[in-house]
Write a protein that holds these residues in place. Structure first.
Motif, PDB file in Angstrom:
ATOM      1  N   LEU A  81     -49.575  11.280 -10.950  1.00  0.00           N
ATOM      2  CA  LEU A  81     -48.495  10.627 -11.704  1.00  0.00           C
ATOM      3  C   LEU A  81     -48.193  11.402 -12.975  1.00  0.00           C
ATOM      4  CD1 LEU A  81     -49.451   6.894 -11.252  1.00  0.00           C
ATOM      5  CD2 LEU A  81     -47.641   8.159 -10.114  1.00  0.00           C
ATOM      6  N   GLY A  82     -49.254  11.891 -13.611  1.00  0.00           N
ATOM      7  CA  GLY A  82     -49.069  12.700 -14.810  1.00  0.00           C
ATOM      8  C   GLY A  82     -48.264  13.953 -14.502  1.00  0.00           C
ATOM      9  N   PHE A  84     -46.229  14.417 -12.146  1.00  0.00           N
ATOM     10  CA  PHE A  84     -44.867  14.042 -11.773  1.00  0.00           C
ATOM     11  C   PHE A  84     -44.018  13.745 -13.014  1.00  0.00           C
ATOM     12  CE2 PHE A  84     -41.751  10.690 -10.817  1.00  0.00           C
ATOM     13  CZ  PHE A  84     -40.993  11.332  -9.853  1.00  0.00           C
ATOM     14  N   ALA A  85     -44.518  12.863 -13.879  1.00  0.00           N
ATOM     15  CA  ALA A  85     -43.718  12.404 -15.020  1.00  0.00           C
ATOM     16  C   ALA A  85     -43.446  13.532 -16.007  1.00  0.00           C
ATOM     17  CB  ALA A  85     -44.435  11.266 -15.730  1.00  0.00           C
ATOM     18  N   LEU A 276     -51.223  16.134 -20.446  1.00  0.00           N
ATOM     19  CA  LEU A 276     -50.331  16.346 -19.312  1.00  0.00           C
ATOM     20  C   LEU A 276     -48.882  16.182 -19.724  1.00  0.00           C
ATOM     21  CD1 LEU A 276     -52.019  14.465 -16.340  1.00  0.00           C
ATOM     22  CD2 LEU A 276     -51.963  16.895 -16.785  1.00  0.00           C
TER      23      LEU A 276
ATOM     24  N   LEU B 189     -38.786   7.175 -20.463  1.00  0.00           N
ATOM     25  CA  LEU B 189     -39.831   7.808 -19.660  1.00  0.00           C
ATOM     26  C   LEU B 189     -41.199   7.628 -20.317  1.00  0.00           C
ATOM     27  CD1 LEU B 189     -40.505   9.718 -17.215  1.00  0.00           C
ATOM     28  CD2 LEU B 189     -40.297  11.595 -18.835  1.00  0.00           C
ATOM     29  N   TYR B 193     -44.381   5.760 -18.792  1.00  0.00           N
ATOM     30  CA  TYR B 193     -45.546   6.610 -18.558  1.00  0.00           C
ATOM     31  C   TYR B 193     -46.774   6.101 -19.309  1.00  0.00           C
ATOM     32  CZ  TYR B 193     -48.385  10.907 -18.752  1.00  0.00           C
ATOM     33  OH  TYR B 193     -49.395  11.826 -18.684  1.00  0.00           O
ATOM     34  N   GLY B 222     -47.581   2.828 -10.665  1.00  0.00           N
ATOM     35  CA  GLY B 222     -47.406   4.206 -10.204  1.00  0.00           C
ATOM     36  C   GLY B 222     -46.120   4.369  -9.422  1.00  0.00           C
ATOM     37  N   LEU B 225     -43.175   4.186 -11.658  1.00  0.00           N
ATOM     38  CA  LEU B 225     -42.980   5.429 -12.405  1.00  0.00           C
ATOM     39  C   LEU B 225     -42.232   6.464 -11.568  1.00  0.00           C
ATOM     40  CD1 LEU B 225     -43.640   7.204 -14.915  1.00  0.00           C
ATOM     41  CD2 LEU B 225     -45.803   7.767 -13.843  1.00  0.00           C
ATOM     42  N   ILE B 226     -42.607   6.566 -10.301  1.00  0.00           N
ATOM     43  CA  ILE B 226     -41.956   7.556  -9.439  1.00  0.00           C
ATOM     44  C   ILE B 226     -40.482   7.217  -9.229  1.00  0.00           C
ATOM     45  CG2 ILE B 226     -41.872   8.445  -7.071  1.00  0.00           C
ATOM     46  CD1 ILE B 226     -44.853   8.572  -7.062  1.00  0.00           C
ATOM     47  N   GLY B 229     -38.485   7.677 -12.340  1.00  0.00           N
ATOM     48  CA  GLY B 229     -38.318   9.108 -12.582  1.00  0.00           C
ATOM     49  C   GLY B 229     -37.108   9.649 -11.847  1.00  0.00           C
TER      50      GLY B 229
END
Lengths: 536, 245
Positions: A81-82, A84-85, A276, B189, B193, B222, B225-226, B229
């Motif tokens: 996830l890190g 990705f973001a 990250l 974001l 995050y 999670g 977040l994706i 994004g």
């Protein structure tokens, strides 16, 4: 465990040669095709999107994340996830201004504002070299484990051989057609991950991907089983029986999807998370890739292509990691019990490939892993080469040198970099490659990241602020990185964390700001800002 | 008999300039017109890659079209200059030959060998194989191009006559506006995050494990977040690309 897989090794070797050949072929086609097979400029953005993806997904993403999930369960996913973001942080904060200035390396952007300063070039070059070599280490560690698995050689030997091989490939062929090669490797590594996902779902989960989740909830994570129930696992006839036996022996233990098993305490976790998030902003080889396509349309499309690639990849990684834990339960538990956690966490993905489709699949997955390492290494080394040729040799050593001399000097320097990285890789063999990559993110977050973000957004930033700020960030992050490598618990009374970022990022920003406020040389700020921030 | 119109492709390297000189000679003999084509490739290469590819030979000039115009004027020849962007290079040469209705194509051959040839291929061979009109290939070193090189040096000294791009004006409003846009996306974001990150640390592990629809809260974070994004990236792309092309 004696594992020697000649067929798999041949598949890996062939795939490397083939990908170089195809990338050469495409480059040649782009010059010598007699008809316009590239309809409407479709090719450049797809290539660039794939190259961005291939460049970004290193061994850490391919091997490290799924491997970590296979050992500790869902908590291992955090790293993905890190990754990705953080890619989006780059997009939102600096991609636009960088495109407008038309400069792509950190040194160039900063020099554009502050003029050609020897101090800035020197500190930028040192930082590039430190980052490149530390980022190469996890790739080489991954390659070393991989070839050890394939060839059964001693780790140190494989690290030297695979590190030398990577360097050789990069210097001889890899830098030619880097872009095309990275694009092909992007396809290979995404394809390999999806192949694992679908084939394991078909063979072990009755064809339903979501069964991976429901089964995962029942599995007691590998680390817990290794600590408390290794004898039960040992006596079970197969993986399924082992999973069930451990679960009935420990009915209240967490499952693979229960958070908390591999969680770090708040300080450690936040340090990693911060490193990250800010780090990619300072990774030179990622920045450079954003605007290699000319038109705005193509740039947008390649960005969108990349974000979907990353989203699919990092979701697939979660499922694959959970599947590995279930399918290879006894093997993983045994490896962890016998103290080979490094091997278990870094090699879980290829081991799954072998379980599913024997040597053929092992070869394909290993080829995917090697693609991830090679594409990242070429990206890193080509950036380092530019920096050495440009910032060190041409600006400081010998300004009167010819282009030819600069490139040949840079190639020699690449060999030195590789040797340093190989030695570090031998030393750091039991580290998870994902965590190692996190370290270089932490260093980037404390040096280039504040430099570039503040250069494009903050008018009061001064030249002295950049030089002293980067030096301070580099120093603090390196101290805590090496304190970690030397397994120190604390350094002058400060606890050493998994990542230097929690200390070094605030220190760096603080020094950047304080020194800037105390000095006056803001560079050609109006001219620069006008260029960086044009009206959309 | 003779030639009416000749197409030459130039890239600023010696071989192509030799080809250009030969074209001028032939044009003078037959009273033909010369069309000079320069192609800027549009492949997504890194700056460093371009630098390494350019190492094959010594570049004479980066202003080939200006140079050929000037040289033609001195030789008393009509030179039409054409600049094109894109790829494949050979395809564009062939297409231009048809558009311009030329009856001779002259190309330079830099005699690349080994790996270079394997990597970059030979444009002149492809053009020869596919052109409808005669093709003449001038090998590097066949023509004495010292006069062109001299002229190139003179031209390089002159300031480039490109249409001066308007210098962007400093406007603090634009910076503020950009900062608001980029800052907002980055802030959203960051909130998502760091929220997801905080949930996934030890002190909050009970909240993280809280089950919703069969999955722990942390897993939903999670996925969220994706998805967000992807959405945020869309918003960014829409604004950045909105007014261009």
């Amino acid at each position: 465990m004696s594992l020697t897989y000649p067929i798999a090794f041949v598949i890996v070797a062939v795939s490397v040669v083939l990908s170089i050949y195809i990338s050469f072929y495409f480059r040649k086609q782009s010059r010598t095709a007699s008809s316009f097979f590239v309809a409407g400029g479709e090719i450049p953005w797809k290539i660039n999107g794939l190259a961005m993806f291939g460049d970004y997904c290193s061994a850490a993403s391919f091997l490290g994340v799924a491997g970590a999930i296979a050992i500790v369960g869902i908590d291992g996913w955090w790293l993905a996830l890190g990754f990705f973001a953080t890619w989006m942080a780059v997009l939102f904060l600096i991609a636009g201004p960088l495109k407008n200035t038309g400069k792509f390396t950190v040194g160039d952007v900063i020099s554009e504002r502050f003029g050609k300063s020897k101090d800035i070039r020197t500190i930028a070059m040192i930082t590039t070299l430190v980052l490149t070599s530390l980022y190469l280490v996890p790739q080489i560690v991954g390659a070393g484990h991989l070839f050890k698995l394939l060839l059964g050689w001693n780790y140190a030997v494989t690290v030297v051989v695979s590190g030398a091989l990577i360097t050789f490939l990069v210097i001889i062929g890899g830098m030619k057609g880097t872009t095309f090669n990275q694009a092909i490797q992007g396809i290979v590594l995404l394809g390999a991950m999806l192949l694992l996902l679908f084939s394991s779902a078909a063979l072990f989960y009755k064809g339903n991907i979501f069964n991976i989740i429901t089964t995962g909830k029942k599995v007691v994570p590998t680390v817990i089983a290794a600590k408390e129930a290794s004898d039960i696992v040992e006596n079970a006839p197969d993986a399924k029986a082992a999973v069930e036996a451990v679960r009935s022996a420990m009915p209240t233990a967490p499952g693979a999807l229960t958070p908390g098993v591999g969680l770090r305490d708040f300080a450690n976790h936040m340090s990693l998370v911060l490193g990250l998030f800010v780090g990619v902003l300072g990774l030179p080889h990622i920045l450079i890739r954003f605007y290699t396509v000319k038109s705005a349309k193509a740039a947008q499309k390649s960005i969108e292509f990349t974000i979907w690639g990353l989203a699919i990849f990092y979701t697939a990684v979660l499922f694959v990691g959970l599947a590995i834990m279930y399918i290879l339960y006894p093997e993983l538990v045994e490896l962890v019990v016998s103290g080979k956690r490094g091997l278990a966490t870094n090699m879980a993905v290829p081991m799954l490939g072998q379980r599913i489709g024997g040597e053929l699949f092992l070869g394909l997955i290993a080829a995917g892993a090697l693609a991830a390492m090679l594409s990242t290494c070429t990206g890193l080394l080509i950036t380092a080469t530019t920096s050495i040729a440009h910032d060190l040799y041409a600006s400081i050593f010998r300004p009167e040198s010819s282009d030819e001399e600069r490139v040949s000097f840079a190639k020699k320097a690449v060999i030195v970099l590789a040797v340093v990285s190989i030695l570090l890789a031998i030393w750091l063999k039991s580290q998870n490659v994902g965590m190692l990559v996190g370290m270089s993110f932490g260093i980037a977050a404390s040096t280039f990241a504040p430099a570039i973000v503040l250069t494009v957004w903050w008018k009061r930033l001064t030249k002295q602020g950049v030089v002293i700020g980067m030096a301070a960030g580099l120093l603090v992050s390196l101290i805590f990185t090496f304190a970690r490598f030397f397994k120190l618990k604390a350094f002058i009374g400060i606890p050493v964390l998994v990542n230097p970022a929690l200390y070094s990022v605030p220190v760096a920003f603080f020094v950047f700001i304080i020194v800037s406020l105390m000095t006056k040389d803001v560079g050609k700020v109006e001219e620069f800002m006008a260029m960086a921030h044009q009206k959309k | 008999m003779g030639f009416r119109k000749i197409l030459v492709a130039v890239d600023g390297y010696p071989a192509s300039l030799g080809a250009f000189k030969k074209a001028v000679e032939i044009a003078r003999t037959y009273g033909a017109e010369v069309a000079v084509l320069q192609i800027e490739e549009d492949v997504p290469l890194l700056p460093a890659e371009k630098m390494m590819e350019a190492h094959i030979d010594e570049l004479v000039t980066s202003r080939s079209l200006e140079l050929s115009k000037e040289y033609g004027k001195k030789a008393g020849i009509d030179v039409k200059v054409i600049r094109k962007f894109g790829e494949p290079v050979a395809g564009i040469i062939l297409q231009t030959a048809e558009e311009e209705d030329v009856d001779l194509i002259i190309l330079g051959d830099s005699r690349k060998s080994g790996l270079e040839k394997f990597y970059l291929g030979s444009v002149s061979q492809t053009v020869m194989g596919n052109a409808k009109c005669p093709v003449m290939v001038i090998k590097k070193g066949w023509m004495n191009i010292s006069d062109i090189v001299e002229l190139a040096k003179e031209i390089e000294k002159k300031p480039e006559k490109v249409v001066k791009e308007e210098k962007p004006v400093y406007d603090s409003e634009v910076i503020k506006e950009n900062f608001r846009f980029s800052g907002t996306l980055f802030l959203i974001l960051s909130v998502i995050y760091f929220f997801a990150a905080t949930i996934a640390s030890k002190p909050f592990k009970n909240i993280a494990a809280y089950g919703i629809l069969g999955l722990p809260f942390a897993v939903w974070c999670g996925f969220f977040l994706i998805v967000s994004g992807i959405l945020l990236t869309r918003i960014y792309i829409n604004r950045v690309g909105g007014s261009e092309t």
